[in-house]
Design an enzyme around this catalytic site. Structure first.
Site, short mmCIF file in Angstrom:
data_model
loop_
_atom_site.label_atom_id
_atom_site.label_comp_id
_atom_site.label_asym_id
_atom_site.label_seq_id
_atom_site.Cartn_x
_atom_site.Cartn_y
_atom_site.Cartn_z
N GLY A 29 8.16 6.89 -8.15
CA GLY A 29 7.45 5.64 -8.37
C GLY A 29 6.29 5.51 -7.40
O GLY A 29 5.88 6.49 -6.78
N ASN A 30 5.74 4.32 -7.31
CA ASN A 30 4.65 4.08 -6.34
C ASN A 30 4.76 2.65 -5.82
O ASN A 30 5.58 1.88 -6.28
CB ASN A 30 3.28 4.38 -6.98
CG ASN A 30 2.97 3.44 -8.12
OD1 ASN A 30 2.76 2.25 -7.92
ND2 ASN A 30 2.96 3.97 -9.34
#
Ligand code: C5P
Length: 225
Positions: A29-30
Site C-alpha cells: 500500500g502507500n
C-alpha cells in the site's frame, strides 16, 4: 442558484491509497491519507453536484451527501469508476499503486524453514485510471482533472503529464521534503490548464477543494451561458 453552482452536474472523485494483495493477509500500500480527495468530494457535493466517491482504505468518515464506493485494489477502483459513469466532472485524487503483485498467493505465504530462501515478488503494471477515463471515446466526462505530485520543475512536469494522460486540468503540488504535503493539511497548488498555469497560494486541503469547486463552477458557467 448561487449556492448550488454545480446543480444538475454529476461528479466522480477518487481518493485514498490502493492496496495490492500479496496473499490473503498481506498487501502493498502507500501512505495516502485521502484528505484531499475526500475534501474535494465534500466541496463538490456542497456546490450542488451529485457526487460518487470511489476510495481506497482510509481512516476518514464518509463525506455527507456523497455516494461512497469503497474498494481496495487499482483494478477494483477502475471498475468502480467505470460503473459510476456517466459523469460531467471526474477528479482523480487517489494514490493508485503503479504495480500489483503478479501472482496473488491463494494461501498465506509461509515462512521458509531456517536457512530457506526468502520469497520473491514479481509485479504487473496496474491500469492508469485517469488515463483510461480521459481516453474514453464514448462517455468521457467533459472535465477530467488529475493530480501531479512533483518535487522539482512542478509546472513544467505537470504540463507534460497533462498531455500524456489526456486530461483537461492538472492540479500540481510540490511534495518535496519539508513541505509537509503528504498526510498534512496544506497544499500549494499550480493549476495547469490548456491556457497555462495558475499559481495558487498555500491553502489548506479544504480550501483547495473549495477553490477547485468554485473554479469548476466558473468553467461550466462560461461554457453554458
Ligand atoms: O502518473 P502519476 O501517478 O504521477 O499520475 C497521478 C495522477 O494520475 C493522479 O491524478 C492519480 O490519481 C492518477 N492515477 C490513476 N491511476 C494510476 C496512476 C495514477 O488514476 N494507476
Amino acid at each position: 442558484g448561487k449556492g448550488a453552482p454545480l446543480a444538475g452536474l454529476r461528479a466522480l472523485v477518487t481518493s485514498g491509497p490502493t492496496y495490492e494483495a500479496i496473499d490473503p493477509v498481506r498487501f502493498i500500500g502507500n501512505r495516502s491519507s485521502g484528505k484531499q480527495g475526500h475534501a474535494i468530494a465534500t466541496a463538490l457535493a456542497r456546490a450542488g453536484a451529485a457526487v460518487t466517491l470511489v476510495c481506497g482504505p482510509v481512516a476518514l468518515p464518509d463525506p455527507a451527501g456523497v455516494k461512497v464506493v469503497r474498494i481496495e485494489s487499482a483494478r477494483e477502483m477502475l471498475a468502480a469508476c467505470e460503473s459510476a459513469l456517466p459523469a460531467d466532472i471526474a477528479v482523480f485524487a487517489a494514490a493508485v499503486a503503479d504495480w500489483r503483485v503478479a501472482q496473488e498467493a491463494p494461501q498465506k505465504i509461509k515462512k521458509p524453514a531456517e536457512g530457506g530462501a526468502a520469497p520473491t515478488l514479481s509485479f504487473a503494471e496496474n491500469p492508469d485510471i485517469l488515463a483510461s477515463i480521459a481516453g474514453l471515446k464514448q462517455g468521457r466526462p467533459a472535465l477530467v482533472i488529475g493530480f501531479a505530485a512533483e518535487t522539482e520543475k512542478v509546472a513544467e512536469h505537470a504540463a507534460a503529464k497533462r498531455a500524456r494522460k489526456g486530461c483537461d486540468w492538472i492540479l500540481a503540488n510540490d511534495v518535496s521534503a519539508g513541505t509537509g504535503t503528504f498526510g498534512g493539511d496544506a497544499n500549494t497548488i499550480h493549476l495547469v490548464t490548456e491556457n497555462g498555469t495558475e499559481d495558487w497560494p498555500r491553502l489548506t486541503k479544504q480550501q483547495v477543494a473549495e477553490r477547485l469547486a468554485a473554479r469548476i463552477g466558473d468553467h461550466f458557467g462560461k461554457k453554458t451561458t
